[in-house]
Design a protein around this motif. Structure first.
Motif, PDB file in Angstrom:
ATOM      1  N   LEU A 185       1.019  -1.397  -0.023  1.00 21.34           N
ATOM      2  CA  LEU A 185      -0.428  -0.099   0.109  1.00 21.34           C
ATOM      3  C   LEU A 185       0.526   1.497  -0.194  1.00 21.34           C
ATOM      4  O   LEU A 185       0.503   2.113  -0.515  1.00 21.34           O
ATOM      5  CB  LEU A 185      -0.914  -0.410   1.081  1.00 21.34           C
ATOM      6  CG  LEU A 185      -2.385  -0.503   1.626  1.00 21.34           C
ATOM      7  CD1 LEU A 185      -2.474  -0.214   2.504  1.00 21.34           C
ATOM      8  CD2 LEU A 185      -2.726   0.878   0.469  1.00 21.34           C
ATOM      9  N   TRP A 186       1.980   1.173   0.868  1.00 22.11           N
ATOM     10  CA  TRP A 186       2.299   2.540   1.340  1.00 22.11           C
ATOM     11  C   TRP A 186       4.023   2.470   0.250  1.00 22.11           C
ATOM     12  O   TRP A 186       4.172   1.405  -0.382  1.00 22.11           O
ATOM     13  CB  TRP A 186       3.833   2.495   2.360  1.00 22.11           C
ATOM     14  CG  TRP A 186       2.493   2.316   3.467  1.00 22.11           C
ATOM     15  CD1 TRP A 186       3.247   1.607   4.330  1.00 22.11           C
ATOM     16  CD2 TRP A 186       1.546   2.505   3.957  1.00 22.11           C
ATOM     17  NE1 TRP A 186       1.790   1.513   4.937  1.00 22.11           N
ATOM     18  CE2 TRP A 186       1.476   2.192   5.152  1.00 22.11           C
ATOM     19  CE3 TRP A 186       0.479   3.605   3.087  1.00 22.11           C
ATOM     20  CZ2 TRP A 186      -0.094   2.456   5.301  1.00 22.11           C
ATOM     21  CZ3 TRP A 186      -0.752   3.923   3.967  1.00 22.11           C
ATOM     22  CH2 TRP A 186      -0.811   3.521   5.207  1.00 22.11           C
ATOM     23  N   GLU A 187       3.910   3.745  -0.791  1.00 20.71           N
ATOM     24  CA  GLU A 187       5.079   3.563  -1.701  1.00 20.71           C
ATOM     25  C   GLU A 187       6.286   3.003  -1.381  1.00 20.71           C
ATOM     26  O   GLU A 187       7.391   2.275  -1.934  1.00 20.71           O
ATOM     27  CB  GLU A 187       5.114   4.621  -2.598  1.00 20.71           C
ATOM     28  CG  GLU A 187       4.218   4.750  -3.207  1.00 20.71           C
ATOM     29  CD  GLU A 187       3.529   5.785  -4.182  1.00 20.71           C
ATOM     30  OE1 GLU A 187       4.911   6.719  -4.452  1.00 20.71           O
ATOM     31  OE2 GLU A 187       2.719   6.373  -5.180  1.00 20.71           O
ATOM     32  N   ALA A 188       6.990   3.551   0.072  1.00 24.53           N
ATOM     33  CA  ALA A 188       8.238   3.363   0.449  1.00 24.53           C
ATOM     34  C   ALA A 188       8.066   2.529   1.322  1.00 24.53           C
ATOM     35  O   ALA A 188       7.587   2.744   2.502  1.00 24.53           O
ATOM     36  CB  ALA A 188       8.436   4.976   0.482  1.00 24.53           C
ATOM     37  N   ARG A 189       8.730   1.499   1.367  1.00 19.65           N
ATOM     38  CA  ARG A 189       9.073   0.672   2.326  1.00 19.65           C
ATOM     39  C   ARG A 189       9.716   1.377   4.223  1.00 19.65           C
ATOM     40  O   ARG A 189      10.070   2.274   3.390  1.00 19.65           O
ATOM     41  CB  ARG A 189       9.865  -0.126   2.289  1.00 19.65           C
ATOM     42  CG  ARG A 189       9.101  -1.361   1.325  1.00 19.65           C
ATOM     43  CD  ARG A 189       9.805  -2.450   1.152  1.00 19.65           C
ATOM     44  NE  ARG A 189       9.429  -3.671   0.462  1.00 19.65           N
ATOM     45  CZ  ARG A 189       8.598  -4.815   1.422  1.00 19.65           C
ATOM     46  NH1 ARG A 189       8.446  -4.541   2.722  1.00 19.65           N
ATOM     47  NH2 ARG A 189       8.006  -5.511   0.870  1.00 19.65           N
ATOM     48  N   PRO A 190       8.979   1.429   5.174  1.00 14.83           N
ATOM     49  CA  PRO A 190      10.309   1.545   6.309  1.00 14.83           C
ATOM     50  C   PRO A 190      11.353   1.669   6.062  1.00 14.83           C
ATOM     51  O   PRO A 190      11.630   0.561   6.188  1.00 14.83           O
ATOM     52  CB  PRO A 190       9.320   1.029   7.372  1.00 14.83           C
ATOM     53  CG  PRO A 190       8.988   0.319   6.811  1.00 14.83           C
ATOM     54  CD  PRO A 190       8.355   0.462   5.571  1.00 14.83           C
ATOM     55  N   PRO A 191      11.710   2.872   6.370  1.00 16.69           N
ATOM     56  CA  PRO A 191      13.587   2.866   6.758  1.00 16.69           C
ATOM     57  C   PRO A 191      14.028   1.746   7.333  1.00 16.69           C
ATOM     58  O   PRO A 191      13.971   1.451   8.300  1.00 16.69           O
ATOM     59  CB  PRO A 191      14.235   3.690   6.859  1.00 16.69           C
ATOM     60  CG  PRO A 191      13.194   4.848   7.619  1.00 16.69           C
ATOM     61  CD  PRO A 191      11.919   4.221   6.856  1.00 16.69           C
ATOM     62  N   LYS A 192      15.096   0.620   6.873  1.00 20.21           N
ATOM     63  CA  LYS A 192      15.698  -0.295   7.812  1.00 20.21           C
ATOM     64  C   LYS A 192      16.349   0.191   9.029  1.00 20.21           C
ATOM     65  O   LYS A 192      17.296   1.190   8.737  1.00 20.21           O
ATOM     66  CB  LYS A 192      16.236  -1.567   6.787  1.00 20.21           C
ATOM     67  CG  LYS A 192      16.416  -2.718   7.524  1.00 20.21           C
ATOM     68  CD  LYS A 192      16.786  -3.712   6.337  1.00 20.21           C
ATOM     69  CE  LYS A 192      17.308  -5.098   6.540  1.00 20.21           C
ATOM     70  NZ  LYS A 192      18.764  -5.423   7.406  1.00 20.21           N
ATOM     71  N   LEU A 193      16.720  -0.317  10.054  1.00 15.05           N
ATOM     72  CA  LEU A 193      17.860   0.087  11.112  1.00 15.05           C
ATOM     73  C   LEU A 193      18.640  -0.453  10.732  1.00 15.05           C
ATOM     74  O   LEU A 193      18.997  -1.479  11.070  1.00 15.05           O
ATOM     75  CB  LEU A 193      16.882   0.210  12.625  1.00 15.05           C
ATOM     76  CG  LEU A 193      15.934   0.789  12.716  1.00 15.05           C
ATOM     77  CD1 LEU A 193      15.495   0.647  13.613  1.00 15.05           C
ATOM     78  CD2 LEU A 193      15.348   2.751  13.021  1.00 15.05           C
ATOM     79  N   SER A 194      19.996   0.151  11.167  1.00 13.64           N
ATOM     80  CA  SER A 194      21.160   0.525  10.392  1.00 13.64           C
ATOM     81  C   SER A 194      21.527  -1.245  12.430  1.00 13.64           C
ATOM     82  O   SER A 194      21.023  -0.485  12.647  1.00 13.64           O
ATOM     83  CB  SER A 194      21.607   0.877  10.646  1.00 13.64           C
ATOM     84  OG  SER A 194      22.107   1.847  11.460  1.00 13.64           O
ATOM     85  N   ARG A 195      22.782  -1.233  11.396  1.00 14.53           N
ATOM     86  CA  ARG A 195      22.878  -2.547  12.939  1.00 14.53           C
ATOM     87  C   ARG A 195      23.478  -1.597  14.721  1.00 14.53           C
ATOM     88  O   ARG A 195      22.718  -1.273  15.380  1.00 14.53           O
ATOM     89  CB  ARG A 195      24.056  -3.047  12.699  1.00 14.53           C
ATOM     90  CG  ARG A 195      23.924  -4.940  12.605  1.00 14.53           C
ATOM     91  CD  ARG A 195      25.018  -5.624  11.979  1.00 14.53           C
ATOM     92  NE  ARG A 195      25.433  -5.817  13.501  1.00 14.53           N
ATOM     93  CZ  ARG A 195      26.817  -6.461  13.360  1.00 14.53           C
ATOM     94  NH1 ARG A 195      27.534  -6.297  11.950  1.00 14.53           N
ATOM     95  NH2 ARG A 195      27.695  -6.245  14.046  1.00 14.53           N
ATOM     96  N   ALA A 196      24.212  -0.094  13.681  1.00 17.16           N
ATOM     97  CA  ALA A 196      24.643   0.443  14.649  1.00 17.16           C
ATOM     98  C   ALA A 196      23.492   1.365  15.416  1.00 17.16           C
ATOM     99  O   ALA A 196      23.719   1.121  16.775  1.00 17.16           O
ATOM    100  CB  ALA A 196      25.549   1.796  13.875  1.00 17.16           C
ATOM    101  N   VAL A 197      22.083   1.181  14.558  1.00  9.54           N
ATOM    102  CA  VAL A 197      21.462   1.963  15.672  1.00  9.54           C
ATOM    103  C   VAL A 197      20.749   0.897  16.329  1.00  9.54           C
ATOM    104  O   VAL A 197      20.195   1.290  17.671  1.00  9.54           O
ATOM    105  CB  VAL A 197      19.970   2.522  14.407  1.00  9.54           C
ATOM    106  CG1 VAL A 197      18.946   2.498  14.876  1.00  9.54           C
ATOM    107  CG2 VAL A 197      21.101   4.119  13.414  1.00  9.54           C
ATOM    108  N   LEU A 198      20.884  -0.075  15.610  1.00 11.99           N
ATOM    109  CA  LEU A 198      19.628  -1.468  16.686  1.00 11.99           C
ATOM    110  C   LEU A 198      20.698  -1.235  17.946  1.00 11.99           C
ATOM    111  O   LEU A 198      20.083  -1.358  19.059  1.00 11.99           O
ATOM    112  CB  LEU A 198      19.581  -2.228  16.102  1.00 11.99           C
ATOM    113  CG  LEU A 198      18.462  -2.658  14.896  1.00 11.99           C
ATOM    114  CD1 LEU A 198      18.300  -3.549  14.541  1.00 11.99           C
ATOM    115  CD2 LEU A 198      17.189  -2.458  15.617  1.00 11.99           C
TER     116      LEU A 198
END
Lengths: 282, 200, 200
Positions: free
Chosen positions: B86-99
């Motif tokens: 439905l959404w055109e843009a997928r939610p950005p994946k969180l980087s390992r550093a952020v996680l």
């Protein structure tokens, strides 16, 4: 050894993750063969090494990889061997003039110290209490880092609102009250932009170019008009009521739209009218 | 139909309408206040009605859940692939550093950026902290009373909401460093005579 | 349960998930396209399933309705007084992340989400874009012709109205924004007596 299931699961993933790195063959050959005996003619593209390094979150991550790759337990690390391997990587990267983050060098210095201390004969009268074995501190840090590495993966696997679950957007019946809108404060908006610009300048050379807003505004207006029609003539997009400056700005906007691949320009023959089309609309 | 059952049915439907229309979780106290003009509902009755509503949604694509800041309706995770279309843009994946940074804040809060760096062994960029702040998952809860007065970070209720949990204690436990005894034994072995190190 | 009934049930639930999550009505053709990867559904089957879903919502606070541009779920009008109470609140505060994103769209429109991320240095959540869209301050004006065809965002006339600006060109230029003093002067000019902007 009995371990909680959670831990074992996390551990397996830790081993799995760097497997992606294994597929880039060159760096692994380096690890397989000690650096000292590296054949002269073995060429490792510096880019491959850079990619290899980028796969790690830091020196602790790289060390964990070296340990896990050999199916070893952190509590059982052959510190001497791992130290040698780590140092070999770092030396190789320096040789290749790959810029290393300071943390990698700091860890290299610490490992080099451990190595040299282990090579020295132990004096019997040395008081074991006098200074802790630096290896013990390294093991503690590795164990702690591995904990959080596993915890990060577990967090990422939790269903997340917006990624896995979605909020409901059920339409509402006609309401008597209008939803209160946020206060639109132009000062706050420009202040936020000021901050972004300051940050962007600090971080990268990615600075917003000095382009006039008028051009950007015209670009938006043209895309809107093209959106409703799909294609249009150049002459129809230019409002002559805006005067000569208006025509110039319109023209600049069209050039910019074409440069950014947002529209395509077509002309059947020389001097024929220019047709503008939304990119990819045909 | 008797009147009590009828009132009960109306209460459940009113609750459903509120959860469908709200754009953030609603705590029970707010629900009680919102329902007051039409229903003589106290917290206990609202909680009962929420349970009835949750049961009614068992076969629905959505589910009634309680998160840190209240109750909400959400489309089940089983439909995430469909919703993503439905959404055109997928939610950005969180980087390992952020996680990793988030995980450390979650389990060690409140703590300063330097504490995070000590655990990760690398510097934590302003970008990483800003990303977490953007999601409104972390906030500054104080300052350590040392020179420089570094900010102390903690997670927000929004973090719990977005990860679908009601309280921090519901998070999976931080994996233990095996048993502490094994660690100590390893430490002792390390500081013992060499040769245990099986060098290659 | 036979397989046909089971598939039918899954189709109805998938449809329900889409109608629950979508923030605009969905035409049958779009529903067919969205469902294609999981369901061999044509327009007729989707319409049948919509009827089943509508019947199932008879006792719900919401109803399945068809409007000009497609199908949607809508809270029943009987609950409008209740919903109105939900909004009787203070105006929402704009987060820093939302303001920064909006400011970049203002000055660099039309642009894609990835462009905003490149300038801000952090990922821009779907939530932020949805907030700006909810306030009708931004809209999609096109798509960049690269893989994934990312949407291009621009500001709306409503944005200008709400922020009290006649046209984008009246906003301070970027160099002025970088310099705090010049910014203040530009702001004073913006909020100055009307009619001072006699230039075309």
């Amino acid at each position: 050894m009995a371990r909680p299931g959670f831990w074992r699961r996390a551990e397996r993933r830790v081993v799995d993750a760097p497997a992606e790195v294994d597929s880039t063959d060159a760096p692994i050959r380096v690890a397989g063969a000690p650096y000292e005996t590296l054949p002269e003619d073995l060429y490792i593209p510096p880019d491959a090494l850079r990619v290899f390094l980028e796969a790690f979150e830091g020196p602790l991550d790289l060390l964990l990889y070296l340990i896990r790759r050999q199916n070893l337990d952190i509590l059982d690390i052959p510190v001497f061997r791992i130290t040698q391997q780590y140092l070999a990587y770092i030396e190789l990267m320096e040789e290749m003039a790959i810029e290393l983050a300071g943390e990698y060098l700091l860890m290299a210095a610490m490992l080099a110290e451990i190595k040299s201390r282990m090579l020295l004969p132990r004096t019997v009268e040395q008081d074991p209490e006098d200074e802790g074995d630096p290896r013990a501190e390294l093991v503690r840090r590795l164990a702690e880092y591995e904990q959080f590495k596993a915890a990060a993966q577990t967090l990422d696997e939790l269903p997340r609102q917006g990624r896995d679950t979605a909020s409901l957007a059920v339409a509402l019946p006609a309401l008597d009250v209008e939803r209160p809108r946020p206060v639109a404060d132009i000062g706050a908006l420009l202040g936020a932009l000021h901050d972004v610009l300051a940050r962007a300048e600090l971080n990268t050379e990615h600075v917003i170019e000095r382009e006039t807003l008028t051009v950007r505004e015209h670009m938006t207006r043209m895309l809107e008009r093209l959106g409703s029609r799909g294609e249009t003539r150049f002459s129809e997009l230019v409002t002559t009521s805006e005067g000569r400056l208006g025509v110039v700005v319109s023209f600049l906007a069209i050039l910019e739209l074409a440069r950014e691949a947002l529209i395509t320009l077509e002309q059947e023959r020389a001097y024929a009218p220019l047709t503008l089309r939304l990119a990819g609309s045909r | 139909m008797n009147e009590i059952a009828w009132n009960e049915g109306r209460l459940v439907q009113s609750l459903e309408a509120l959860l469908q229309a709200a754009d953030a979780p609603l705590p029970v106290s707010r629900l009680v206040w919102l329902l007051a003009p039409d229903h003589a509902a106290d917290a206990a009755r609202v909680e009962d009605a929420l349970a009835v509503l949750a049961a009614r949604y068992v076969d629905s694509a959505a589910e009634v859940v309680e998160v840190a800041s209240g109750w909400r309706l959400q489309v089940r995770a089983t439909h995430s692939a469909l919703i993503a279309r439905l959404w055109e843009a997928r939610p950005p994946k969180l980087s390992r550093a952020v996680l990793e940074t988030l995980a450390i804040i979650v389990y060690r809060q409140p703590l300063a950026r330097s504490d995070i760096e000590a655990i990760r062994g690398v510097s934590v960029s302003t970008q990483i902290m800003k990303t977490l702040d953007d999601y409104e998952w972390i906030k500054v809860v104080g300052h350590r009373d040392v020179p420089g007065r570094p900010a102390l970070y903690a997670t927000t209720p929004r973090f719990l909401d977005d990860f679908g949990i009601a309280r921090l204690a519901d998070l999976p436990r931080l994996p233990e460093i095996k048993d502490p005894e094994a660690l100590e034994a390893a430490m002792a072995r390390l500081s013992g005579p060499e040769g245990t190190d099986g060098q290659g």
